[in-house]
Design a protein around this motif. Structure first.
Motif, PDB file in Angstrom:
ATOM      1  N   ALA A 228     -10.377 -11.563   5.821  1.00  0.00           N
ATOM      2  CA  ALA A 228     -11.711 -11.917   6.307  1.00  0.00           C
ATOM      3  C   ALA A 228     -12.811 -11.156   5.578  1.00  0.00           C
ATOM      4  O   ALA A 228     -13.993 -11.434   5.767  1.00  0.00           O
ATOM      5  N   HIS A 229     -12.425 -10.177   4.752  1.00  0.00           N
ATOM      6  CA  HIS A 229     -13.396  -9.378   3.998  1.00  0.00           C
ATOM      7  C   HIS A 229     -13.271  -9.767   2.525  1.00  0.00           C
ATOM      8  O   HIS A 229     -12.287  -9.412   1.871  1.00  0.00           O
ATOM      9  N   PRO A 230     -14.233 -10.504   1.964  1.00  0.00           N
ATOM     10  CA  PRO A 230     -14.070 -11.045   0.608  1.00  0.00           C
ATOM     11  C   PRO A 230     -13.696 -10.006  -0.452  1.00  0.00           C
ATOM     12  O   PRO A 230     -12.735 -10.202  -1.207  1.00  0.00           O
TER      13      PRO A 230
ATOM     14  N   ALA B 209      -9.885  -9.633  -2.278  1.00  0.00           N
ATOM     15  CA  ALA B 209      -9.684  -9.697  -3.732  1.00  0.00           C
ATOM     16  C   ALA B 209      -9.031  -8.421  -4.246  1.00  0.00           C
ATOM     17  O   ALA B 209      -8.114  -8.464  -5.078  1.00  0.00           O
ATOM     18  N   CYS B 210      -9.493  -7.272  -3.748  1.00  0.00           N
ATOM     19  CA  CYS B 210      -8.931  -5.995  -4.176  1.00  0.00           C
ATOM     20  C   CYS B 210      -7.486  -5.869  -3.709  1.00  0.00           C
ATOM     21  O   CYS B 210      -6.626  -5.357  -4.439  1.00  0.00           O
ATOM     22  N   PHE B 211      -7.202  -6.344  -2.514  1.00  0.00           N
ATOM     23  CA  PHE B 211      -5.846  -6.248  -1.979  1.00  0.00           C
ATOM     24  C   PHE B 211      -4.883  -7.070  -2.830  1.00  0.00           C
ATOM     25  O   PHE B 211      -3.791  -6.602  -3.185  1.00  0.00           O
ATOM     26  N   ARG B 212      -5.265  -8.287  -3.185  1.00  0.00           N
ATOM     27  CA  ARG B 212      -4.381  -9.136  -3.989  1.00  0.00           C
ATOM     28  C   ARG B 212      -4.157  -8.529  -5.370  1.00  0.00           C
ATOM     29  O   ARG B 212      -3.036  -8.529  -5.893  1.00  0.00           O
ATOM     30  N   TRP B 213      -5.220  -8.005  -5.962  1.00  0.00           N
ATOM     31  CA  TRP B 213      -5.095  -7.344  -7.268  1.00  0.00           C
ATOM     32  C   TRP B 213      -4.192  -6.126  -7.177  1.00  0.00           C
ATOM     33  O   TRP B 213      -3.290  -5.938  -8.001  1.00  0.00           O
ATOM     34  N   GLY B 214      -4.402  -5.301  -6.177  1.00  0.00           N
ATOM     35  CA  GLY B 214      -3.595  -4.094  -6.029  1.00  0.00           C
ATOM     36  C   GLY B 214      -2.147  -4.406  -5.743  1.00  0.00           C
ATOM     37  O   GLY B 214      -1.239  -3.723  -6.240  1.00  0.00           O
TER      38      GLY B 214
ATOM     39  N   ALA C  49      -9.964  -2.536   7.458  1.00  0.00           N
ATOM     40  CA  ALA C  49     -10.394  -3.887   7.807  1.00  0.00           C
ATOM     41  C   ALA C  49     -10.134  -4.176   9.280  1.00  0.00           C
ATOM     42  O   ALA C  49     -10.910  -4.882   9.932  1.00  0.00           O
ATOM     43  N   HIS C  50      -9.052  -3.597   9.814  1.00  0.00           N
ATOM     44  CA  HIS C  50      -8.655  -3.887  11.188  1.00  0.00           C
ATOM     45  C   HIS C  50      -9.274  -2.924  12.198  1.00  0.00           C
ATOM     46  O   HIS C  50      -9.636  -3.333  13.302  1.00  0.00           O
ATOM     47  N   HIS C  51      -9.379  -1.649  11.824  1.00  0.00           N
ATOM     48  CA  HIS C  51      -9.816  -0.635  12.783  1.00  0.00           C
ATOM     49  C   HIS C  51     -11.143   0.026  12.401  1.00  0.00           C
ATOM     50  O   HIS C  51     -11.715   0.755  13.211  1.00  0.00           O
ATOM     51  N   GLY C  52     -11.617  -0.195  11.185  1.00  0.00           N
ATOM     52  CA  GLY C  52     -12.801   0.509  10.707  1.00  0.00           C
ATOM     53  C   GLY C  52     -14.007  -0.396  10.572  1.00  0.00           C
ATOM     54  O   GLY C  52     -14.266  -1.259  11.414  1.00  0.00           O
ATOM     55  N   THR C  53     -14.715  -0.211   9.464  1.00  0.00           N
ATOM     56  CA  THR C  53     -15.956  -0.951   9.234  1.00  0.00           C
ATOM     57  C   THR C  53     -15.908  -1.634   7.875  1.00  0.00           C
ATOM     58  O   THR C  53     -15.086  -1.306   7.012  1.00  0.00           O
ATOM     59  N   ALA C  54     -16.813  -2.576   7.688  1.00  0.00           N
ATOM     60  CA  ALA C  54     -16.910  -3.254   6.397  1.00  0.00           C
ATOM     61  C   ALA C  54     -17.238  -2.256   5.290  1.00  0.00           C
ATOM     62  O   ALA C  54     -16.738  -2.372   4.168  1.00  0.00           O
ATOM     63  N   GLN C  55     -18.076  -1.279   5.606  1.00  0.00           N
ATOM     64  CA  GLN C  55     -18.409  -0.264   4.610  1.00  0.00           C
ATOM     65  C   GLN C  55     -17.177   0.532   4.209  1.00  0.00           C
ATOM     66  O   GLN C  55     -16.969   0.836   3.027  1.00  0.00           O
ATOM     67  N   ALA C  56     -16.332   0.867   5.183  1.00  0.00           N
ATOM     68  CA  ALA C  56     -15.112   1.613   4.874  1.00  0.00           C
ATOM     69  C   ALA C  56     -14.187   0.795   3.979  1.00  0.00           C
ATOM     70  O   ALA C  56     -13.531   1.345   3.079  1.00  0.00           O
ATOM     71  N   VAL C  57     -14.108  -0.505   4.196  1.00  0.00           N
ATOM     72  CA  VAL C  57     -13.299  -1.362   3.338  1.00  0.00           C
ATOM     73  C   VAL C  57     -13.838  -1.339   1.920  1.00  0.00           C
ATOM     74  O   VAL C  57     -13.081  -1.173   0.945  1.00  0.00           O
ATOM     75  N   THR C  58     -15.149  -1.491   1.773  1.00  0.00           N
ATOM     76  CA  THR C  58     -15.760  -1.488   0.447  1.00  0.00           C
ATOM     77  C   THR C  58     -15.544  -0.155  -0.257  1.00  0.00           C
ATOM     78  O   THR C  58     -15.212  -0.108  -1.452  1.00  0.00           O
ATOM     79  N   GLU C  59     -15.723   0.949   0.464  1.00  0.00           N
ATOM     80  CA  GLU C  59     -15.541   2.272  -0.137  1.00  0.00           C
ATOM     81  C   GLU C  59     -14.088   2.484  -0.575  1.00  0.00           C
ATOM     82  O   GLU C  59     -13.824   3.066  -1.634  1.00  0.00           O
ATOM     83  N   THR C  60     -13.140   2.005   0.228  1.00  0.00           N
ATOM     84  CA  THR C  60     -11.724   2.143  -0.130  1.00  0.00           C
ATOM     85  C   THR C  60     -11.401   1.297  -1.352  1.00  0.00           C
ATOM     86  O   THR C  60     -10.684   1.746  -2.259  1.00  0.00           O
ATOM     87  N   ALA C  61     -11.931   0.080  -1.401  1.00  0.00           N
ATOM     88  CA  ALA C  61     -11.703  -0.781  -2.564  1.00  0.00           C
ATOM     89  C   ALA C  61     -12.285  -0.156  -3.830  1.00  0.00           C
ATOM     90  O   ALA C  61     -11.640  -0.151  -4.888  1.00  0.00           O
TER      91      ALA C  61
END
Length: 297
Positions: free
Chosen positions: A165-167, A171-176, A274-286
């Motif tokens: 659900a997080h674009p 994309a980063c998950f599939r690449w990784g 993505a499940h327990h945090g925030t959109a910003q945390a997802v972006t920072e991790t990516a």
């Protein structure tokens, strides 16, 4: 689990059949911790909804040895709306909260704890262990690639859908995941791993470690994983000069083994955030995952 000081004191008083005064001793995502004294011993009680986390701590205590202080778990049992565990108390402050000068003095102790883990002959299996101590996977590669699946734990259910659900996260998950498939392998040493050492789970005083606890993420696998963990999260802890720690090892930093560990850490936390945090945390991790991978060329 929402337990306050009054509720903790009341629970302990009923458990020991005597007045007990609890004090806050920390809280994490999945449990709350309170300190107290009983029969001259300094102890902590933790309350949470997941008994397996506490049973993993009880199992991990058998790995304690010089340089690897793991508090003994005295009891695990039912509590209102969940479970409790009573353990020896580890004094000091969280490792990631120390100032830079103290970190420099602590590096030999941290390196010593990681070396002590490598002296342990683990029970059979790879990956996360069950409360009985057996690894859940037949090999390191299968454990690493399982990051592409929702686990059995209710806390993991729906994580992959949350990533999708997080674009940018998707994309980063599939690449990784493609990169992990290329680099993950089974011919690696097998060691006891904590896998969460800088999340308020290590207490220190001066130049020594006083306790390593919360082994709910513990697993058996490549000892490079622990160093990759410090490396991956180093931007979040600028007070910790992680390069000093990396200089203490003769493990093959910069290898495909190292890269596989880094990628798994990034993917696991894309899913978690993505499940327990925030959109910003997802972006920072990516962003961090891409930056670390870029160093490998």
């Amino acid at each position: 689990m929402d337990v306050d000081v009054a509720a903790a004191s009341r629970f302990l008083g009923e458990l020991f059949d005597e007045p007990i005064v609890a004090e806050p001793a920390g809280a994490g995502m999945w449990s709350r911790c309170f300190g107290f004294e009983h029969d001259g011993a300094r102890l902590v009680v933790r309350f949470g909804r997941h008994r397996d986390d506490f049973e993993c701590d009880r199992f991990a205590a058998r790995f304690a040895r010089p340089g690897l202080p793991i508090p003994r778990v005295h009891a695990v049992g039912e509590a209102p709306r969940g479970w409790y565990a009573i353990s020896d108390r580890a004094d000091g402050r969280a490792l990631e909260d120390v100032p830079t000068d103290q970190w420099r003095r602590l590096v030999p102790a941290v390196a010593g704890a990681l070396a002590a883990m490598r002296t342990i002959e683990p029970p059979e299996g790879w990956g996360g262990w069950t409360p009985a101590g057996t690894g859940e996977f037949g090999g390191w590669r299968s454990f690493l690639l399982s990051v592409a699946e929702d686990g059995d734990d209710e806390r993991q259910q729906g994580q992959l859908a949350s990533v999708e659900a997080h674009p940018d996260g998707a994309a980063c998950f599939r690449w990784g995941l493609s990169l992990l498939d290329e680099t993950a392998r089974d011919d690696v040493p097998r060691s006891v791993l904590h896998v969460d050492l800088i999340n308020r789970n290590v207490h220190v005083a001066g130049d020594r470690i006083t306790g390593i606890f919360d082994w709910g993420c513990g697993c058996y696998g490549d000892p490079l994983y622990e160093l990759a963990w410090f490396d991956f999260w180093s931007p979040w802890h600028p007070n910790l000069d992680v390069d000093l720690l990396l200089e203490t090892t003769d493990l093959p930093l910069g290898s495909d083994r190292h890269l596989a560990c880094v990628v798994h850490i990034g993917l696991a936390h894309l899913a978690y955030n993505a499940h327990h945090g925030t959109a910003q945390a997802v972006t920072e991790t990516a962003d961090r995952l891409r930056a670390v991978v870029a160093r490998f060329g």
